[in-house]
Write an enzyme that holds these catalytic residues in place. Structure first.
Site, mmCIF file in Angstrom:
data_model
loop_
_atom_site.group_PDB
_atom_site.id
_atom_site.type_symbol
_atom_site.label_atom_id
_atom_site.label_comp_id
_atom_site.label_asym_id
_atom_site.label_seq_id
_atom_site.Cartn_x
_atom_site.Cartn_y
_atom_site.Cartn_z
ATOM 1 N N ARG A 162 0.825 -1.217 0.000
ATOM 2 C CA ARG A 162 0.000 0.000 0.000
ATOM 3 C C ARG A 162 0.858 1.265 0.000
ATOM 4 N NH1 ARG A 162 -2.429 -4.252 0.872
ATOM 5 N NH2 ARG A 162 -4.653 -4.536 0.412
ATOM 6 N N GLU A 213 1.824 1.437 -3.569
ATOM 7 C CA GLU A 213 0.694 1.878 -4.396
ATOM 8 C C GLU A 213 0.457 3.377 -4.247
ATOM 9 O OE1 GLU A 213 -3.074 -0.568 -4.603
ATOM 10 O OE2 GLU A 213 -3.943 1.294 -3.886
ATOM 11 N N SER A 273 15.332 14.535 -2.221
ATOM 12 C CA SER A 273 16.396 13.576 -1.915
ATOM 13 C C SER A 273 15.893 12.463 -1.012
ATOM 14 C CB SER A 273 17.558 14.297 -1.227
ATOM 15 O OG SER A 273 18.572 13.368 -0.902
#
Lengths: 152, 152, 152, 152, 152, 152, 152, 152, 152, 152
Positions: free
Chosen positions: D93, D96, D119
């Site tokens: 997740r 995602e 960064s």
């Protein structure tokens, strides 16, 4: 850990003891008051039992070290999946079913619920045998909470 | 073909007409006397309709060329799946559910049926909305014939 | 559709109009009363606007066909992700951050919440600029509901 | 090395001692004067502690060999990531979220900062629990220096 | 856009005009006061020119639409890399060199700088021809700022 | 082999002895009259030392079995690379640099040399620290013979 | 288990005993009254023997522990396939044959049977040697039940 | 080419004409005096017809341009296979059959023939329908010359 | 370009003209005074012809625009390889041969030459037909300069 | 097996004994009356020796257990290839050569032989050193029987 096993060895032993005692997951489910698939998931390291389940498993299997492995600090490492796509014939057909019917299922969810998903976390599942004169059928239920996407 | 469309264009048009007419798959299922998911699968090129379904689709959608595309010689090309693993959030969670619970499901099938699989061919499925005060639930049923491995 | 565009073309045009009008996502967010990242997600086809958002977008962008594309029957097709792992330097560093710190983050979630996940559905996010004499900083917030695994 | 452990074994032992002493990463963070996620990253071999951290870890964990493993010549081997894409539900997740919202996030960085990246090296992160009557929320902050591309 | 080109077509045209005018990247670098590799990177969509570079490119190439493509709102989409690993013989050998000598390079960076990386963002590079009686040599310089990992 | 080590164990021991003696690759390079990166490559099994290097390594490290492993019949097995693309942050940025600037580098080689490649075999490399008030810089040189494609 | 072997070791021993006794799969097939390929599949863990097969295997091989491994609770784990595509020359050519002729085979199945598949579960196969003056031929038969897709 | 088609378009047209004429591959096989699967392979660009086959195809299909595409200089480009592993349900089951039974088949070939392979080049195949009261069966024959490895 | 073709179209046309004129690569090789495989490589965009080859090609093929495509500024883009591993049966067997015999070949190169490689750049190759009563043989020669690894 | 070695260990020992005795594959080839590459292939488990080769190997290497491993029932498991594509620089260049020149080679085979392949089974190969004042050359010969596709 008293039994001095790695987690894969521990889960293998659990399944072996269950097999030697002639217990099915249906038996265990009845004795622990849980669903079969939840119990089976515990035996494969894919679910976390409650403390009372730990006690009950010790009793039913006749051992005393379940809590050392599946106690408070235990969290299942659910990422040890089969290869993708799966090569086992049973798992492949499950995979094929949700892939072949995936977009149609998605459309039905959209029509019935709107923009969101079926949760795989707030989720339960079942495997049933349905007798049929033309050949028995496997009926698998996937039952998850609908989660709508938020507007923010 | 009269409408002069590729298959992907044809299926896209079918879904567009359905959308413009404000029809749901539930509506179509009722009018064709079929299951919703079967109808949705036809609209994504994943199922083959019977001749009577072709007639009924023409009527309900108000067109006359369904048979040119989905007639006797039409066989669905079911291999155009999403990427593996799927990236769409709905499809991924279906995938995750059958992968995370895959080995437990396999064990239950073995215990209940013996050595074999759930067919993804002699198969039907359903998507239902179950109302629940804690949040509605998506209930997906995968229902396939048990096929035992032969001894030969 | 009046503008006769594919979805990728439609989203590209939306971004082009926004660029020609010199609007930032921050401007749009203020005018629509939504969060910046939510608005940006709409412009990439990764979020579904509410009907009022559709109206407001039409006004702000000076067009009238947003609703033809993003209306009631529109559901984002969220599966068109970049390659995995992403090759774009910005996306790769996001990916690297969540992969390098992934297991530590998982442990903290377990310690603070128990067995469950951060939802990527009941979710919102933010991108902020934090001025710093040593060099400005990008602050990205991922904010999702905790979903516990059920016992069943 | 006195304790004669491979690095994976060493990190596993660190986490086990922490667990047996009932310490959370929050406890350790407070006692070492560092952030939780930085400490957790040390325990997974993804961050390099300062010499004073090494001393403090020895004290808090009641051992004397942290410096043999995490001393001056130690450099984390940060490349041992989970499979890509991750299969663990929590990690997936996170993945995602940054993939689905990746291009929108990139656009916001471009609008707010210009041509450059966040960064993942000059970086810090946080995991917080935000109580909410509709369900507690996980709030993850990714905070990295903006690095502009040079003109040369 | 006046020239009505997609970005790939625009970059292809830039390179074609350069070729027809018999200009090398060395010529362009001298006339624009930039490094050769930076200029070449602009011609492949991998770097963002400053406004003065845009003006100069228009002059040198005898066109007027560079600014429509590479103006203020342009940000290079640096993720369109060759396949991984690259199949082009030149690119493969660059890849092989940094892979075969990767761990040794990492050790030298650790010894000389401590825990951190060479930035690929605050970065410049050069390609030089070094004449040698045994056969000329290609000398490629990768020159990036050292970025230390933070303690937090 | 007298020390009875696999090659991976042998190289790990070499690096450990070097670390315990507080030697850097710069020290070794000076004492063996070789370049740093060549020496480092030997310590990772990516380069073959000359017989005199073998003698010198024995002396400097205070052991006598280097020749058993790196003698006449030893040929480096250079194919044990990191995963592709590499997941280690240092290696990934090297990889990103040669991929992002790959096609521009190829064009410059074509313009300066004609049809051919930079050899990764007749090759040497260097890692240097360049002090800079804005932050020290890592300068990596890849220096390979130009090999023209033949006409036949 | 009395013989204290992992499953891979058990199957390896079965094949070794068979080899030491100079038995072919044809011999075993005759003595057990089964097909050769079914017997061979048992020896590679890809088929489940009936209880009488277990008894017969014990007798023919002169051991007593086949039942401990292949008894009632044994279910073949058929997912341990070779790499995909296979690298072994024999397996690759089988793979090539079904891939090169795959779409033509599919068309013939559609023409002869309609919409459905050849089952790989209700399946049997044979390997025969056909003598031929131009060179002997391998004849492999794949024989599976036709399964039609349902209408629902 | 007179019909001005790409090869994929040409093969698609061949199959369409065949379909419109109500011809099966069995019909064509009978009229051309060839095997069904060989004919089907021609229609998918996976086999090269003899000159007489080209003439016969023109006659049977009522066209005159088969020779422009499948004449003397035509060589099938057999490398355009489905994805690996195949996603089409029919092709997947063929693939599964040869993978699951691959090592057993290899052993039988070794026992019956010695060290070598079944050729996929000096090869022919058949698809037959075998009527069976319990359900018709698909019988696929793979018939290739045995090729022994040489000693040299 | 006068003929207004993309490079893939240009190479396809070259091969088509050659085919229509009934020329073989052997014919072209003789007329251009080059090797067959070098000429064939030009026709697939994998080699750069000398200016005199360009002139000769124009003459032999009866066209005048070869130089527009393959002139001074043309450099072959050799990275457009078949999929890896190749699926075409001819290419696969070449691939199999160098993979199956790869480590033995490497050992022989080490024994005969020392630490280095066979160049694929300073390289030429040949394809010959060797008549043999047991069946003609294909003899492919790969002939590349030995490049030793440097000591530095 | 008397020497109690796995196959990988056995082949490693064979190569070690050969190395300790200062034998090259050329020496062995001469003493066994076989080709060098065939002998080298035996030492890597990629070829099956004849019974007389087994006897000769025992003699030349001064051992007595070659037959236990490479006897009548031994069949090489040729599927343990390097990663694809290979990462070793020698193997990669072999791979690159057959991929870059693959389609040209295929065309030459078609022109010289017709529709078929070069067998990798009825195959032999050679590695030769060709002295050359400009630098010695590696000459590799791949020599396989032409196998025509059948018409059936």
């Amino acid at each position: 850990m008293s039994a001095n096993l790695t987690y894969p060895q521990f889960f293998e032993r659990l399944r072996q003891i269950k097999s030697e005692k002639g217990l099915t997951f249906a038996d265990l489910a009845q004795q622990l008051g849980r669903d079969e698939l939840f119990i089976a998931a515990i035996f494969y390291g894919q679910a976390k039992p409650e403390p009372e389940d730990v006690e009950n498993l010790n009793k039913v299997l006749g051992i005393d070290y379940v809590g050392e492995y599946l106690g408070e600090h235990y969290f299942p490492d659910r990422g040890h999946l089969d290869p993708v796509p799966p090569q086992d014939p049973i798992l492949y057909r499950l995979f094929e079913a949700v892939m072949v019917y995936g977009r149609p299922i998605r459309s039905l969810i959209h029509e019935k619920f709107g923009d969101g998903i079926m949760s795989a976390i707030d989720f339960r599942g079942h495997v049933e045998k349905v007798e049929d004169p033309k050949g028995d059928r496997v009926k698998i239920t996937l039952d998850g909470k609908f989660l709508p996407y938020r507007r923010w």
